[in-house]
Design a protein around this motif. Structure first.
Motif, mmCIF file in Angstrom:
data_model
loop_
_atom_site.group_PDB
_atom_site.id
_atom_site.type_symbol
_atom_site.label_atom_id
_atom_site.label_comp_id
_atom_site.label_asym_id
_atom_site.label_seq_id
_atom_site.Cartn_x
_atom_site.Cartn_y
_atom_site.Cartn_z
ATOM 1 N N LEU A 41 49.062 14.527 55.220
ATOM 2 C CA LEU A 41 48.428 13.564 56.124
ATOM 3 C C LEU A 41 48.590 14.084 57.553
ATOM 4 O O LEU A 41 49.723 14.301 58.013
ATOM 5 C CB LEU A 41 49.099 12.188 55.979
ATOM 6 N N GLU A 42 47.474 14.320 58.254
ATOM 7 C CA GLU A 42 47.498 14.884 59.601
ATOM 8 C C GLU A 42 46.738 13.966 60.546
ATOM 9 O O GLU A 42 45.616 13.540 60.225
ATOM 10 C CB GLU A 42 46.853 16.281 59.611
ATOM 11 N N ASP A 43 47.309 13.644 61.699
ATOM 12 C CA ASP A 43 46.614 12.659 62.554
ATOM 13 C C ASP A 43 45.569 13.272 63.475
ATOM 14 O O ASP A 43 44.772 12.546 64.056
ATOM 15 C CB ASP A 43 47.613 11.790 63.335
ATOM 16 N N ARG A 44 45.538 14.580 63.610
ATOM 17 C CA ARG A 44 44.497 15.169 64.459
ATOM 18 C C ARG A 44 43.367 15.701 63.574
ATOM 19 O O ARG A 44 43.475 15.777 62.364
ATOM 20 C CB ARG A 44 45.075 16.299 65.320
ATOM 21 N N SER A 45 42.292 16.160 64.242
ATOM 22 C CA SER A 45 41.150 16.697 63.484
ATOM 23 C C SER A 45 41.414 18.147 63.081
ATOM 24 O O SER A 45 42.288 18.818 63.664
ATOM 25 C CB SER A 45 39.893 16.675 64.379
ATOM 26 N N ARG A 46 40.638 18.624 62.138
ATOM 27 C CA ARG A 46 40.771 20.024 61.700
ATOM 28 C C ARG A 46 40.512 20.949 62.881
ATOM 29 O O ARG A 46 41.270 21.896 63.121
ATOM 30 C CB ARG A 46 39.792 20.331 60.564
ATOM 31 N N GLU A 47 39.456 20.636 63.643
ATOM 32 C CA GLU A 47 39.121 21.487 64.798
ATOM 33 C C GLU A 47 40.327 21.577 65.728
ATOM 34 O O GLU A 47 40.721 22.656 66.169
ATOM 35 C CB GLU A 47 37.921 20.925 65.568
ATOM 36 N N TYR A 48 40.914 20.417 66.012
ATOM 37 C CA TYR A 48 42.018 20.397 66.981
ATOM 38 C C TYR A 48 43.181 21.268 66.495
ATOM 39 O O TYR A 48 43.683 22.127 67.223
ATOM 40 C CB TYR A 48 42.508 18.973 67.222
ATOM 41 N N VAL A 49 43.618 21.100 65.262
ATOM 42 C CA VAL A 49 44.809 21.854 64.827
ATOM 43 C C VAL A 49 44.497 23.347 64.702
ATOM 44 O O VAL A 49 45.388 24.187 64.865
ATOM 45 C CB VAL A 49 45.385 21.324 63.488
ATOM 46 N N GLU A 50 43.211 23.681 64.471
ATOM 47 C CA GLU A 50 42.851 25.098 64.334
ATOM 48 C C GLU A 50 42.632 25.767 65.690
ATOM 49 O O GLU A 50 42.630 26.989 65.788
ATOM 50 C CB GLU A 50 41.599 25.241 63.460
ATOM 51 N N GLN A 51 42.453 24.930 66.748
ATOM 52 C CA GLN A 51 42.218 25.524 68.072
ATOM 53 C C GLN A 51 43.448 25.441 68.970
ATOM 54 O O GLN A 51 43.518 26.072 70.005
ATOM 55 C CB GLN A 51 41.059 24.795 68.766
ATOM 56 N N ARG A 52 44.467 24.731 68.559
ATOM 57 C CA ARG A 52 45.635 24.468 69.397
ATOM 58 C C ARG A 52 46.359 25.787 69.665
ATOM 59 O O ARG A 52 46.862 26.418 68.754
ATOM 60 C CB ARG A 52 46.550 23.486 68.657
ATOM 61 N N VAL A 53 46.353 26.223 70.930
ATOM 62 C CA VAL A 53 46.985 27.513 71.271
ATOM 63 C C VAL A 53 48.498 27.324 71.340
ATOM 64 O O VAL A 53 48.977 26.478 72.092
ATOM 65 C CB VAL A 53 46.458 28.053 72.609
ATOM 66 N N ARG A 54 49.222 28.064 70.548
ATOM 67 C CA ARG A 54 50.701 28.040 70.540
ATOM 68 C C ARG A 54 51.169 29.489 70.562
ATOM 69 O O ARG A 54 50.437 30.387 70.957
ATOM 70 C CB ARG A 54 51.173 27.310 69.290
ATOM 71 N N ALA A 55 52.345 29.735 70.054
ATOM 72 C CA ALA A 55 52.917 31.089 70.122
ATOM 73 C C ALA A 55 52.227 32.003 69.102
ATOM 74 O O ALA A 55 51.297 31.591 68.420
ATOM 75 C CB ALA A 55 54.425 31.033 69.889
ATOM 76 N N GLY A 56 52.697 33.249 69.059
ATOM 77 C CA GLY A 56 51.983 34.165 68.165
ATOM 78 C C GLY A 56 52.797 35.340 67.679
ATOM 79 O O GLY A 56 52.258 36.414 67.441
ATOM 80 N N VAL A 57 54.131 35.176 67.527
ATOM 81 C CA VAL A 57 54.966 36.280 67.039
ATOM 82 C C VAL A 57 55.550 35.904 65.684
ATOM 83 O O VAL A 57 56.235 34.888 65.556
ATOM 84 C CB VAL A 57 56.115 36.571 68.028
ATOM 85 N N LEU A 58 55.249 36.700 64.663
ATOM 86 C CA LEU A 58 55.760 36.438 63.319
ATOM 87 C C LEU A 58 56.878 37.423 62.991
ATOM 88 O O LEU A 58 56.722 38.632 63.156
ATOM 89 C CB LEU A 58 54.639 36.567 62.279
ATOM 90 N N GLU A 59 58.002 36.859 62.533
ATOM 91 C CA GLU A 59 59.119 37.689 62.090
ATOM 92 C C GLU A 59 58.715 38.442 60.818
ATOM 93 O O GLU A 59 57.796 38.028 60.106
ATOM 94 C CB GLU A 59 60.331 36.831 61.753
ATOM 95 N N GLN A 60 59.495 39.472 60.475
ATOM 96 C CA GLN A 60 59.257 40.215 59.235
ATOM 97 C C GLN A 60 59.275 39.268 58.038
ATOM 98 O O GLN A 60 58.408 39.299 57.169
ATOM 99 C CB GLN A 60 60.329 41.282 59.074
ATOM 100 N N GLY A 61 60.268 38.386 58.007
ATOM 101 C CA GLY A 61 60.434 37.474 56.870
ATOM 102 C C GLY A 61 59.266 36.510 56.718
ATOM 103 O O GLY A 61 58.854 36.177 55.600
ATOM 104 N N THR A 62 58.706 36.066 57.840
ATOM 105 C CA THR A 62 57.561 35.151 57.787
ATOM 106 C C THR A 62 56.335 35.862 57.239
ATOM 107 O O THR A 62 55.627 35.332 56.381
ATOM 108 C CB THR A 62 57.275 34.608 59.206
ATOM 109 N N VAL A 63 56.100 37.079 57.710
ATOM 110 C CA VAL A 63 54.967 37.867 57.212
ATOM 111 C C VAL A 63 55.137 38.113 55.713
ATOM 112 O O VAL A 63 54.224 37.889 54.921
ATOM 113 C CB VAL A 63 54.851 39.199 57.978
ATOM 114 N N ASP A 64 56.340 38.527 55.310
ATOM 115 C CA ASP A 64 56.583 38.807 53.885
ATOM 116 C C ASP A 64 56.316 37.568 53.031
ATOM 117 O O ASP A 64 55.709 37.657 51.964
ATOM 118 C CB ASP A 64 58.035 39.278 53.686
#
Ligand code: APR
Ligand code: PHB
Length: 399
Positions: A41-64
């Protein structure tokens, strides 16, 4: 199945998930792979959560983990792998060769919203229940084996009965506040500065991330793609963004990144915003049938690039506990969920605080200022100190 007055007879699922951020979406996918049902259950729209600019560094473990879960194809195609970062101060650059210092582990630059897009696409590809734009979400009967979530969707009141609820609704969600007073111990540190972040359509002026300490304040040069730069400035968190016209932002970036023979390329700024810097931890991360994960339980200052990664680690631990419980009825992993996660949470809190106090302009006395400088020089001259920073930055395999 009882129904709360005014609510249409609800759905029934195994795991009710509040929030379609990286934590909620990753959990739902890991459970799906193990045949465990969930509803998001998500209170925002699909567009909003897909456009929300946040960070962008993935650890090795997250990528794996994302690759192993079958949602890493685009990440592998478009993600940019970095084996090092640069610490810049006093007009000098100092590379921390992270992969060399950690047996080849690396970070991948891939925007958080890209991870969210991939997970939503996967969810919808197998018609996994995911309701956007729900309102009035409330959780009930957390201290019973039959908790439920009420909500309004498309103007209709609904109730979702489940076995457990995963509170993945972020720092300002409703789940954490639904835990009775006195249960949680809350730890918080709000830093006296914020980050002004910009997205600019210009090729990055660097191959790897640059973390700059400057007497005018911290600056970070990150990126999103060969055509998209992401940059940050330490600013007064209460200064209105209107006080930061593009020219002033670029001028400040040039000054803080100054280094002989190096040029920062400017371009159109397409997005800018100021975010506060805080450390926050809620303990325990479990109450009755409610399990908190991600920003709902803890927030880290962005300097260590850990927020998304520790959220994914939480739900990896939670999924393992739920798989064990549904598989054999054993509850050990679920009972130790909070302790297991909090060990890593406090590790990344310490590392994020270390990076923040190492690289930001702090209003401290001259003695503290000299200590900070000595710490910076030590990290850039001692292999042992650089290895410690590197292993924390790429992500510790175990804590
Ligand atoms: N009902 C339903 N959904 C909610 C509610 C609510 N009452 N409140 C918040 N949400 C949704 C938000 O709209 C958001 O999509 O919960 C989601 C929480 O997602 P995130 O805030 O991204 O948190 P999380 O999934 O834990 O990921 C942590 O996100 O903020 C970054 O830096 C942070 O990288 C970290 C990561
Ligand atoms: C980002 O790319 O947005 C980013 C990178 C490193 C950080 C924080 C944010 O420490």
């Amino acid at each position: 199945m009882r129904t709360l007055p005014g609510y249409s007879p609800g759905m029934r699922t195994q795991v009710g998930i509040v929030g379609a951020g990286p934590a909620g979406l990753t959990l739902a996918h890991l459970l799906h792979l193990e045949g465990i049902e969930s509803v998001i259950l998500e209170d925002r729209s699909r567009e909003y959560v897909e456009q929300r600019v946040r960070a962008g560094v993935l650890e090795q473990g997250t990528v794996d983990l994302l690759v192993a879960a079958g949602v890493g194809d685009r990440l592998r195609r478009e993600g940019i792998v970095h084996g090092g970062i640069e610490l810049r101060f006093g007009g000098q650059g100092h590379r921390i060769p992270m992969s060399d210092l950690t047996g080849g582990r690396a970070i991948t630059i891939y925007g958080q919203q890209e991870v969210v897009k991939d997970l939503i696409a996967a969810r919808l590809s197998y018609d996994g229940p995911l309701l956007f734009e729900v309102a009035e979400v409330a959780v009930h009967d957390l201290d019973t084996p039959r908790p439920s979530i009420t909500y309004v969707h498309n103007g209709r009141r609904g109730e979702l009965e489940c076995d457990v609820i995963a509170g993945c609704d972020g720092f300002r969600g409703v789940c954490r506040d639904s835990i009775p007073p006195g249960v949680l111990q809350l730890h918080e540190r709000v830093y006296p500065f914020g980050w002004l972040g910009i997205l600019a359509t210009v090729a990055p002026s660097t191959e790897e991330l640059i973390y700059a300490y400057h007497e005018r304040g911290f600056a970070l040069h990150s990126l999103r793609s060969p055509k998209l730069s992401r940059l940050y400035l330490q600013v007064d968190p209460y200064e209105p963004i209107e006080d930061w016209p593009d020219e002033r932002i670029w001028e400040e970036l040039h000054r803080r990144f100054e280094r002989e023979g190096w040029t920062l390329h400017e371009g159109p700024i397409i997005e800018k915003g100021i975010t506060a810097m805080r450390s926050f931890v809620a303990e325990p991360m479990h109450y009755g049938s409610l399990y908190l994960a991600g920003d709902a339980a803890h927030v880290v200052p962005a300097t260590g690039a850990k927020g998304l990664n520790v959220a994914v680690h939480d739900v990896k631990v939670l999924a393992e506990g739920l798989v064990e419980w549904y598989g054999s009825g054993a509850t050990e992993l679920l009972e130790s969920y909070s302790d297991t996660c909090l060990r890593r949470v406090w590790r990344v809190q310490d590392f994020s605080n270390f990076m923040t106090t190492l690289l930001h302009r702090l209003d401290v006395d001259a003695f503290e200022d000299r200590l900070q400088r000595a710490r910076l020089e030590y990290v850039c001259s001692s292999e042992a100190a650089a290895r410690s920073l590197a292993e924390n930055y790429v992500g510790l395999e175990k804590v």
